[in-house]
Design an enzyme around this catalytic site. Structure first.
Site, PDB file in Angstrom:
ATOM      1  N   ASP A  98      -1.441   7.522  -3.797  1.00  0.00           N
ATOM      2  CA  ASP A  98       0.005   7.324  -3.848  1.00  0.00           C
ATOM      3  C   ASP A  98       0.683   8.080  -5.000  1.00  0.00           C
ATOM      4  O   ASP A  98       1.659   7.602  -5.591  1.00  0.00           O
ATOM      5  CB  ASP A  98       0.351   5.820  -3.905  1.00  0.00           C
ATOM      6  CG  ASP A  98      -0.236   5.064  -2.726  1.00  0.00           C
ATOM      7  OD1 ASP A  98      -0.275   5.638  -1.629  1.00  0.00           O
ATOM      8  OD2 ASP A  98      -0.671   3.913  -2.910  1.00  0.00           O
ATOM      9  N   ASN A 142       2.372  12.058   2.732  1.00  0.00           N
ATOM     10  CA  ASN A 142       1.969  10.664   2.925  1.00  0.00           C
ATOM     11  C   ASN A 142       3.212   9.793   2.809  1.00  0.00           C
ATOM     12  O   ASN A 142       4.168  10.156   2.129  1.00  0.00           O
ATOM     13  CB  ASN A 142       0.956  10.256   1.844  1.00  0.00           C
ATOM     14  CG  ASN A 142       0.523   8.805   1.998  1.00  0.00           C
ATOM     15  OD1 ASN A 142       0.162   8.373   3.101  1.00  0.00           O
ATOM     16  ND2 ASN A 142       0.564   8.030   0.920  1.00  0.00           N
ATOM     17  N   HIS A 181       4.430   5.877   1.717  1.00  0.00           N
ATOM     18  CA  HIS A 181       3.993   4.656   1.037  1.00  0.00           C
ATOM     19  C   HIS A 181       5.161   3.672   1.018  1.00  0.00           C
ATOM     20  O   HIS A 181       6.300   4.082   0.759  1.00  0.00           O
ATOM     21  CB  HIS A 181       3.543   4.992  -0.394  1.00  0.00           C
ATOM     22  CG  HIS A 181       3.079   3.783  -1.138  1.00  0.00           C
ATOM     23  ND1 HIS A 181       1.874   3.158  -0.861  1.00  0.00           N
ATOM     24  CD2 HIS A 181       3.659   3.057  -2.124  1.00  0.00           C
ATOM     25  CE1 HIS A 181       1.738   2.104  -1.650  1.00  0.00           C
ATOM     26  NE2 HIS A 181       2.809   2.021  -2.421  1.00  0.00           N
ATOM     27  N   ARG A 238     -18.247  11.270   2.113  1.00  0.00           N
ATOM     28  CA  ARG A 238     -16.806  11.497   2.263  1.00  0.00           C
ATOM     29  C   ARG A 238     -16.536  12.982   2.507  1.00  0.00           C
ATOM     30  O   ARG A 238     -15.631  13.348   3.244  1.00  0.00           O
ATOM     31  CB  ARG A 238     -16.071  11.011   1.017  1.00  0.00           C
ATOM     32  CG  ARG A 238     -16.141   9.487   0.867  1.00  0.00           C
ATOM     33  CD  ARG A 238     -15.582   9.040  -0.467  1.00  0.00           C
ATOM     34  NE  ARG A 238     -14.181   9.428  -0.599  1.00  0.00           N
ATOM     35  CZ  ARG A 238     -13.643   9.934  -1.704  1.00  0.00           C
ATOM     36  NH1 ARG A 238     -14.371  10.093  -2.782  1.00  0.00           N
ATOM     37  NH2 ARG A 238     -12.377  10.265  -1.728  1.00  0.00           N
TER      38      ARG A 238
HETATM   39  C1  GRF Z   1       3.408   1.829   6.503  1.00  0.00           C
HETATM   40  O1  GRF Z   1       4.036   0.777   5.838  1.00  0.00           O
HETATM   41  C2  GRF Z   1       3.103   2.966   5.573  1.00  0.00           C
HETATM   42  O2  GRF Z   1       4.051   3.120   4.568  1.00  0.00           O
HETATM   43  C3  GRF Z   1       1.781   2.552   4.967  1.00  0.00           C
HETATM   44  O3  GRF Z   1       1.077   1.947   6.011  1.00  0.00           O
HETATM   45  C4  GRF Z   1       1.991   1.424   6.960  1.00  0.00           C
HETATM   46  C5  GRF Z   1       1.628   2.065   8.263  1.00  0.00           C
HETATM   47  O4  GRF Z   1       2.307   1.510   9.340  1.00  0.00           O
HETATM   48  N1  GRF Z   1       1.108   3.690   4.382  1.00  0.00           N
HETATM   49  P1  GRF Z   1       2.258   2.218  10.752  1.00  0.00           P
HETATM   50  O5  GRF Z   1       0.773   2.379  11.117  1.00  0.00           O
HETATM   51  O6  GRF Z   1       2.938   3.536  10.648  1.00  0.00           O
HETATM   52  O7  GRF Z   1       2.936   1.272  11.690  1.00  0.00           O
END
Ligand code: GRF
Length: 220
Positions: A147, A109, A111, A67
């Site tokens: 998250d 990020n 979520h 990683r």
């Molecule tokens: C979104 O729901 C985001 O919150 C989560 O993954 C999904 C990604 O969707 N982390 P996209 O690739 O932006 O369409």
């Protein structure tokens, strides 16, 4: 106005990336996307970036034995492109502690829940299982734990009778597409900053589309 140079990390569809690309077309938007990196070859989001003329890289985690080595490759590509702010948008890898520290408070990020509730995977199914009546999306600064991290902005949506994980996901996703451009705007413009482990400053901008239900202007 100097625009912050933004890198976006994706693994798939890239609809949030698409929302950021659209937002960054506005001349007064304080950020420009200078690089999109996918860890998944052929991810749909790469095509969106290419259509918009944004440079892309594919850096597959499968090509690395650790990683640390994968994150070092990401970091190298981001530095080479002069990236100042990093946005994860559906990027499905956890970062190493070293990477998180290198990008501390310059790394966002998104979520699909109202954090700190429903961290992790299968969010919408768990929201429905728990009988929650409101869900939404959160943009936060990245920390090592999944998250977690200082919350920049949130958008709320109702959970409706008869919702399935898919119908709820679609409603939340539409809110995410308003939320992420707003969150990146307030971070890139310097309207907000991290103090301790909280985001402070002008987190709510009145002339933005409403992120809340009821709309922000009525809630204030
Ligand atoms: C979104 O729901 C985001 O919150 C989560 O993954 C999904 C990604 O969707 N982390 P996209 O690739 O932006 O369409």
């Amino acid at each position: 106005m100097t625009r912050k140079r933004v890198g976006v990390l994706i693994s798939g569809r890239g609809s949030n990336l698409g929302a950021l690309i659209e937002a960054a077309k506005a001349p007064d938007y304080p950020a420009e996307i200078v690089l999109v990196i996918s860890n998944v070859p052929g991810a749909q989001g790469l095509a969106r970036a290419e259509e918009a003329g944004i440079p892309t890289r594919t850096i597959s985690h499968k090509d690395f034995t650790s990683r640390e080595a994968f994150d070092a490759a990401l970091d190298g590509a981001l530095k080479e492109a002069g990236v100042e702010l990093l946005c994860n948008a559906g990027f499905l890898r956890l970062h190493t502690e070293g990477f998180v520290l290198r990008w501390l408070n310059r790394h966002l990020n998104i979520h699909p829940s109202l954090l700190p509730a429903f961290r992790g995977l299968h969010t919408h199914a768990r929201v429905l299982d728990e009988g929650a009546k409101i869900s939404g999306g959160t943009v936060h600064f990245v920390r090592s734990e999944m998250d977690c991290g200082p919350i920049v902005a949130q958008a709320a949506v109702p959970v409706l009778a008869g919702d399935t994980p898919d119908s709820l996901a679609a409603r939340v996703l539409a809110a995410e597409h308003r939320l992420y451009p707003h969150a990146l705007r307030i971070v890139a413009s310097g309207a907000v900053r991290v103090e301790g482990e909280h985001v402070v400053g002008m987190t709510q901008i009145r002339d933005q589309p409403p992120l809340f239900s009821p709309p922000l202007d009525e809630a204030l």
